[in-house]
Design an enzyme around this catalytic site. Structure first.
Site, PDB file in Angstrom:
ATOM      1  CG  HIS A   1      -2.198  -0.872   0.875  1.00 47.90           C
ATOM      2  ND1 HIS A   1      -3.342  -0.836   1.606  1.00 47.90           N
ATOM      3  CD2 HIS A   1      -2.417  -1.782  -0.109  1.00 47.90           C
ATOM      4  CE1 HIS A   1      -4.222  -1.696   1.103  1.00 47.90           C
ATOM      5  NE2 HIS A   1      -3.670  -2.285   0.063  1.00 47.90           N
TER       6      HIS A   1
ATOM      7  CD  GLU B   1      -3.244 -33.854  -0.988  1.00 53.92           C
ATOM      8  OE1 GLU B   1      -4.199 -33.146  -0.693  1.00 53.92           O
ATOM      9  OE2 GLU B   1      -3.375 -34.997  -1.479  1.00 53.92           O
TER      10      GLU B   1
ATOM     11  CB  SER C   1      -2.158  -2.245  -7.232  1.00 55.09           C
ATOM     12  OG  SER C   1      -2.681  -2.914  -6.125  1.00 55.09           O
TER      13      SER C   1
ATOM     14  CE  LYS D   1     -11.745  -6.699 -12.010  1.00 57.49           C
ATOM     15  NZ  LYS D   1     -10.533  -6.107 -12.585  1.00 57.49           N
ATOM     16  CG  ASP D   2     -11.280  -7.624  -4.823  1.00 57.94           C
ATOM     17  OD1 ASP D   2     -10.737  -8.268  -5.754  1.00 57.94           O
ATOM     18  OD2 ASP D   2     -10.725  -6.668  -4.253  1.00 57.94           O
TER      19      ASP D   2
END
Ligand code: HEM
Ligand code: FES
Lengths: 190, 328
Positions: B219, B291, B223, B247-248
């Protein structure tokens, strides 16, 4: 709602004549769906702490009464809690029936606390209704309190011969579980 | 926080003002995921995976705490206590399948998140620290997932513990004592199970702490964006709320639907049936594989078959750890 203190106003944000924006509808719909979803998800998260199937499977027991003489009591375990099974003497039964209901904090007759035809069998949880200690009085020689039943040493609750609260801080009589006589000498509890 | 043109937080009423002077939590939220955090307006869907990783972490922690209420870390009863969760505990099957499949989804999401960083150059200045903290998270995640997989004490659990600690044996001189130190014995046993359980519970909270640092350091510069050119002014950004919360929120919905499909319709699709057989120290399952999210490392490990200066086993281990280190 979406308040944009910013410069631009996207298309969906333009209010129609009645002042409702298309975006308001979408917002309310989306947030409601998410809210209901979160609520429903909470159910299993809380329910997992309830008694599991293996615990519930152990929730009834059979007790053999044949070895308990009048005047004797045994302690056994039901649903992981101690349980008193007492064979009352005629004198104890008489003593219990002689008490006027008006004198009781939690008025109940002995008959209401036993099953018909087996009035001498007093079956109660051995869990003091005050804060859960195990009262004394089942084993030979233990203090049975001022009323000849059970006595809780934690904060001094006295129970009478019908295991009813008579003196001390406990609010109610010792709890009688659900039970059923399967023969004259066996009883299924729970 | 990040740009001079970010909207300023102003308390709306006297209570919020009182709060702001004593514990400015609302201000923190406003400045990090609210209208006070400007985000490039041109982000594509690859930028949604950080938030998804956060959601996956929360799901793991919540379901994990539930499982911990019913699990017993003792080789005598661990396997049975997992079956108890599956059969007896109310919704226990749901919690366990969510936790197991949630781990897979966590890795899917984080792999895409890392790929985004590599492809769009998010690791470049000024976001080097974001990238480094991300790698720390990735390493912690692998350790946590591995130790979690050991807990049910099935066949795959036991042999995973044996094989993975065996990796450390390849290190010259200290290898063998190190392996014994990790296991607390000569082979996986109760001491291994209890320490793995303790750490499996601890590490996710360490991850959560590093995630906070990761986001803090992100931050400051804010971004990056698909063009690779940094934002220049207010015309290049939009506030996080409502634009990126919406959007998230949409991709979180898609993520939860995908996870639900797996959990409800194919809960064992990604798992291995042999782990429903209790651990047997005398017999290794015929098809031992990790896995899926460890397959790349497993492949690297198996690729080295000839001794060349150093033993093949050591080459495999070096190459495997190297494949992670190279991301630095
Ligand atoms: C628990 C795992 C993780 C969580 C919860 C997490 C969370 C986040 C969040 C919320 C963001 C901002 C949104 C975004 O840009 O996508 C972010 C950005 C970022 N993350 Fe992660 N992350 C995790 C793991 C990782 C890993 C393993 C790496 C790389 C090795 C990584 C590298 C980055 C980078 C470079 C950014 C900055 C992206 C940009 O601005 O272009 N993260 N992370
Ligand atoms: S618990 Fe019995 S008197 Fe308080």
């Amino acid at each position: 709602m979406a308040t944009v203190q910013d410069t631009q106003t996207p298309a969906g944000d333009t209010p129609s004549e009645d002042g409702v924006r298309r975006r308001d509808f979408l917002n309310i719909a989306a947030v409601s769906v998410a809210g209901v979803g979160a609520g429903v998800t909470l159910l299993p998260l809380l329910n997992q702490m309830n008694p599991s199937a293996d615990v519930l499977a152990l929730s009834s027991i059979e007790v053999d009464l044949s070895a308990i003489e009048p005047g004797q009591a045994i302690k056994t375990i039901w649903r992981k809690q101690p349980l008193f099974v007492r064979n009352l003497t005629p004198a104890e039964i008489q003593q219990a029936n002689a008490v006027p209901l008006g004198d009781l904090r939690d008025p109940q007759t002995l008959a209401e606390r036993t099953v018909e035809g087996h009035e001498n069998w007093l079956i109660t949880l051995a869990v003091c209704t005050h804060l859960g200690c195990v009262p004394l009085g089942a084993a030979q020689g233990e203090n049975r309190g001022e009323f000849g039943g059970y006595f809780c040493p934690c904060h001094g609750s006295h129970y009478d011969t019908a295991a009813r609260i008579r003196k001390g801080p406990a609010p109610t009589n010792l709890e009688v579980p659900e039970y059923e006589f399967t023969s004259d000498t066996t009883v299924t509890i729970g | 926080m990040s740009f001079p043109w970010a909207a300023q937080y102003t308390p709306k009423n006297s209570f919020m003002k009182w709060m702001d002077e004593r514990l400015p939590l609302p201000r923190l939220v406003y400045n990090s995921v609210g209208a006070g955090y400007p985000v490039p307006r041109n982000l594509n869907y690859f930028w949604n995976f950080g938030v998804l990783a956060g959601v996956a972490l929360v799901i793991q922690i919540v379901t994990g705490i539930v499982l911990a209420m019913h699990f017993s870390a003792d080789t005598g009863v661990a396997f049975a206590s997992v079956e108890h969760i599956m059969r007896d505990v109310n919704s226990g099957w749901l919690m366990r399948y969510l936790h197991a499949n949630g781990a897979s989804f966590f890795f899917i999401v984080v792999y895409i998140h890392i790929f985004r960083g590599l492809y769009y150059g998010s690791y470049k200045p000024p976001r080097e620290m974001v990238w480094l903290l991300g790698l720390v998270i990735f390493l912690l995640m692998m350790a946590t997932a591995f130790m979690g997989y050991v807990l049910p004490w099935g066949q795959m659990s036991f042999w995973a513990a044996q094989v993975i600690t065996g990796l450390f044996e390849a290190i010259p001189l200290i290898g063998n004592p190190l392996k014994q130190w990790l296991l607390g014995g000569f082979a996986p046993d109760n001491a291994t199970l209890t320490r793995f359980y303790s750490l499996h519970y601890l590490l996710p909270f360490v991850i959560a702490g590093v995630v906070i640092l990761h986001i803090w350091s992100l931050h400051l510069p804010g971004s990056s964006n698909p063009t690779g050119i940094d934002v220049k002014g207010p015309q290049d950004t939009i506030p996080f709320h409502p634009y990126y919360t919406a959007k998230d929120g949409w991709t979180v919905g898609v993520f939860l639907i995908a996870l639900s499909i797996l959990v409800f319709f194919a809960p064992n699709f990604l798992g291995h049936p042999d782990n429903y057989i209790e651990a047997n120290p005398l017999s290794t399952p015929a098809h031992i594989v990790p896995e899926w999210y460890f397959w790349p490392f497993y492949a690297v490990l198996r690729a080295f078959t000839v001794d060349f200066i150093l033993p093949a086993k050591l080459w495999g281990v070096i190459a495997m750890f190297g494949s992670i280190i190279i991301l630095l």
